[in-house]
Design a protein around this motif. Structure first.
Motif, mmCIF file in Angstrom:
data_model
loop_
_atom_site.group_PDB
_atom_site.id
_atom_site.type_symbol
_atom_site.label_atom_id
_atom_site.label_comp_id
_atom_site.label_asym_id
_atom_site.label_seq_id
_atom_site.Cartn_x
_atom_site.Cartn_y
_atom_site.Cartn_z
ATOM 1 N N GLY A 19 0.807 -1.200 0.000
ATOM 2 C CA GLY A 19 0.000 0.000 0.000
ATOM 3 C C GLY A 19 0.847 1.259 0.000
ATOM 4 O O GLY A 19 2.060 1.219 0.224
ATOM 5 N N ALA A 20 0.191 2.386 -0.251
ATOM 6 C CA ALA A 20 0.904 3.660 -0.317
ATOM 7 C C ALA A 20 1.521 4.040 1.016
ATOM 8 O O ALA A 20 2.452 4.841 1.076
ATOM 9 N N LEU A 21 1.002 3.500 2.107
ATOM 10 C CA LEU A 21 1.520 3.822 3.435
ATOM 11 C C LEU A 21 2.560 2.819 3.927
ATOM 12 O O LEU A 21 3.148 3.024 4.987
ATOM 13 N N ASN A 22 2.771 1.744 3.205
ATOM 14 C CA ASN A 22 3.706 0.730 3.673
ATOM 15 C C ASN A 22 5.111 1.312 3.781
ATOM 16 O O ASN A 22 5.677 1.794 2.805
ATOM 17 N N GLY A 23 5.672 1.275 4.983
ATOM 18 C CA GLY A 23 7.003 1.804 5.214
ATOM 19 C C GLY A 23 7.072 3.304 5.395
ATOM 20 O O GLY A 23 8.141 3.846 5.688
ATOM 21 N N ALA A 24 5.944 3.995 5.223
ATOM 22 C CA ALA A 24 5.927 5.449 5.413
ATOM 23 C C ALA A 24 6.076 5.781 6.889
ATOM 24 O O ALA A 24 5.581 5.061 7.765
ATOM 25 N N VAL A 25 6.743 6.880 7.188
ATOM 26 C CA VAL A 25 6.932 7.335 8.561
ATOM 27 C C VAL A 25 5.960 8.488 8.813
ATOM 28 O O VAL A 25 6.097 9.566 8.222
ATOM 29 N N ILE A 26 4.982 8.237 9.675
ATOM 30 C CA ILE A 26 3.910 9.203 9.893
ATOM 31 C C ILE A 26 3.877 9.642 11.347
ATOM 32 O O ILE A 26 3.772 8.807 12.259
ATOM 33 N N ALA A 27 3.950 10.929 11.579
ATOM 34 C CA ALA A 27 3.813 11.495 12.924
ATOM 35 C C ALA A 27 2.351 11.879 13.143
ATOM 36 O O ALA A 27 1.696 12.395 12.240
ATOM 37 N N VAL A 28 1.850 11.607 14.334
ATOM 38 C CA VAL A 28 0.466 11.930 14.678
ATOM 39 C C VAL A 28 0.475 12.789 15.930
ATOM 40 O O VAL A 28 0.894 12.344 17.007
ATOM 41 N N ALA A 29 0.028 14.022 15.807
ATOM 42 C CA ALA A 29 -0.045 14.950 16.934
ATOM 43 C C ALA A 29 -1.442 14.923 17.533
ATOM 44 O O ALA A 29 -2.425 15.001 16.815
ATOM 45 N N ALA A 44 -1.053 1.858 11.428
ATOM 46 C CA ALA A 44 -0.273 0.656 11.712
ATOM 47 C C ALA A 44 -0.739 -0.507 10.854
ATOM 48 O O ALA A 44 0.069 -1.291 10.332
ATOM 49 N N GLU A 45 -2.053 -0.627 10.673
ATOM 50 C CA GLU A 45 -2.620 -1.670 9.828
ATOM 51 C C GLU A 45 -2.117 -1.559 8.395
ATOM 52 O O GLU A 45 -1.879 -2.564 7.720
ATOM 53 N N ALA A 46 -1.937 -0.312 7.932
ATOM 54 C CA ALA A 46 -1.499 -0.072 6.556
ATOM 55 C C ALA A 46 0.002 -0.262 6.376
ATOM 56 O O ALA A 46 0.509 -0.117 5.260
ATOM 57 N N GLY A 47 0.717 -0.569 7.460
ATOM 58 C CA GLY A 47 2.144 -0.823 7.353
ATOM 59 C C GLY A 47 3.030 0.379 7.580
ATOM 60 O O GLY A 47 4.236 0.329 7.309
ATOM 61 N N ALA A 48 2.463 1.467 8.088
ATOM 62 C CA ALA A 48 3.260 2.666 8.352
ATOM 63 C C ALA A 48 4.040 2.518 9.659
ATOM 64 O O ALA A 48 3.659 1.772 10.556
ATOM 65 N N ILE A 49 5.131 3.243 9.740
ATOM 66 C CA ILE A 49 5.830 3.456 11.003
ATOM 67 C C ILE A 49 5.191 4.691 11.628
ATOM 68 O O ILE A 49 5.185 5.761 11.014
ATOM 69 N N VAL A 50 4.637 4.548 12.817
ATOM 70 C CA VAL A 50 3.824 5.608 13.397
ATOM 71 C C VAL A 50 4.530 6.205 14.619
ATOM 72 O O VAL A 50 4.918 5.479 15.540
ATOM 73 N N VAL A 51 4.690 7.516 14.595
ATOM 74 C CA VAL A 51 5.351 8.232 15.680
ATOM 75 C C VAL A 51 4.309 9.168 16.296
ATOM 76 O O VAL A 51 3.942 10.183 15.698
ATOM 77 N N VAL A 244 -7.988 9.645 6.589
ATOM 78 C CA VAL A 244 -6.582 10.028 6.763
ATOM 79 C C VAL A 244 -5.695 9.109 5.928
ATOM 80 O O VAL A 244 -4.851 9.573 5.149
ATOM 81 N N ALA A 245 -5.893 7.813 6.066
ATOM 82 C CA ALA A 245 -5.088 6.866 5.295
ATOM 83 C C ALA A 245 -5.293 7.064 3.798
ATOM 84 O O ALA A 245 -4.349 6.951 3.002
ATOM 85 N N GLY A 246 -6.519 7.386 3.410
ATOM 86 C CA GLY A 246 -6.835 7.557 2.005
ATOM 87 C C GLY A 246 -6.127 8.723 1.345
ATOM 88 O O GLY A 246 -5.951 8.751 0.125
ATOM 89 N N VAL A 247 -5.689 9.701 2.130
ATOM 90 C CA VAL A 247 -4.971 10.861 1.579
ATOM 91 C C VAL A 247 -3.700 10.411 0.864
ATOM 92 O O VAL A 247 -3.306 10.997 -0.155
ATOM 93 N N TRP A 248 -3.060 9.349 1.365
ATOM 94 C CA TRP A 248 -1.825 8.866 0.735
ATOM 95 C C TRP A 248 -2.097 8.061 -0.527
ATOM 96 O O TRP A 248 -1.184 7.792 -1.293
ATOM 97 N N GLU A 249 -3.350 7.679 -0.734
ATOM 98 C CA GLU A 249 -3.702 6.891 -1.909
ATOM 99 C C GLU A 249 -3.964 7.765 -3.134
ATOM 100 O O GLU A 249 -4.166 7.249 -4.223
#
Length: 266
Positions: A19-29, A44-51, A244-249
């Motif tokens: 997916g478009a989020l796989n391996g992406a590093v995403i910060a959530v404030a 996390a489900e989409a495979g992102a690294i979440v900070v 939110v996840a869909g924005v990367w798609e």
């Protein structure tokens, strides 16, 4: 929800690899609230690294643990960051990029609400609080993460805002004005991404600033507390997380500087 201004497409959001989020590093404030928890889970489900960050350390730890346990092997970290301190926000962005080698997103979920019975009864102390929570945190996170997002091949700054900013009511002057200012700031960030890409001679944008608009948010605990309430026009936090996840798609050039409506336009 019906009648979206710009349709929010979640088609193609994928779980795990590919997916478009796989391996992406995403910060959530603002990650410790219900919307933050749902977003951490979805990313996390989409495979992102979440900070994740929040001012409430205990609630943040619970949210981070929940996302980790729900998706074994997912990298989800948490840090208490004072987003009212620009230096602290910049340090958070720098640490994130240094540790993971890139930064591909900042999802801004810091919230707060104050209102009054009438316009004349507006307490300007409410404005002082909301200006910090809803505007200053947007300013600091956007300034702190701008360079990293600009370097990314899929950078996204995602702001969640309220439909009331477009049609303020008498008792919500401070809240609506704060949200409107945050939107304007985010749109300016989008223009900065556009101009930077043009200056670099890029054929298309790789980074985007996007606004997700809701009337209000609802979650399971609210429904349990008020089983007879309709919550008409409200957006479930899980639907928000999906958006939110869909924005990367979607291509950066398609979503940059846009408001994506998750509720009916006022």
């Amino acid at each position: 929800m019906s009648h979206r201004g710009t349709e929010v497409s979640t088609m193609g959001t994928q779980t795990g690899n590919g997916g478009a989020l796989n391996g992406a590093v995403i910060a959530v404030a603002g990650a410790a609230g219900p919307a933050g928890r749902a977003t951490l889970l979805r990313l996390a489900e989409a495979g992102a690294i979440v900070v994740a960050s929040d001012a409430d350390a205990a609630r943040l730890a619970e949210a981070v643990d929940a996302a980790r346990y729900a998706h074994g092997g997912a990298t989800v970290t948490g840090d208490t960051v004072d987003l009212l301190d620009l230096a602290a926000a910049r340090d958070w962005a720098a640490r994130t990029e240094k540790e993971f080698g890139r930064i591909d997103g900042l999802v801004h979920l810091v919230g707060g609400w104050r209102g009054s019975a009438s316009f004349a009864e507006t307490d300007l102390a409410d404005w002082e609080l909301l200006e910090k929570l809803l505007i200053r945190t947007v300013q600091h996170t956007s300034l702190a993460f701008y360079d990293g997002l600009q370097r990314s091949d899929r950078g996204r700054y995602v702001l969640t805002t309220a439909a009331g900013a477009s049609k303020p009511t008498a008792g919500n002057a401070a809240y609506a004005a704060s949200k409107a200012a945050a939107e304007a700031w985010t749109l300016a960030l989008g223009d900065a991404f556009r101009k930077a890409a043009k200056a670099e001679g890029a054929e298309e944008l790789s980074s985007a600033a996007v606004i997700l608009v809701v009337k209000a948010l609802v979650h399971d605990a609210m429904r349990a507390e008020r089983p007879n309430a309709k919550f008409a026009g409200f957006t479930d936090v899980k639907e928000l997380a999906e958006a939110v996840a869909g924005v990367w798609e979607r291509p950066a050039g398609e979503v940059n500087g846009t408001r994506l409506w998750l509720t009916e336009k006022p």
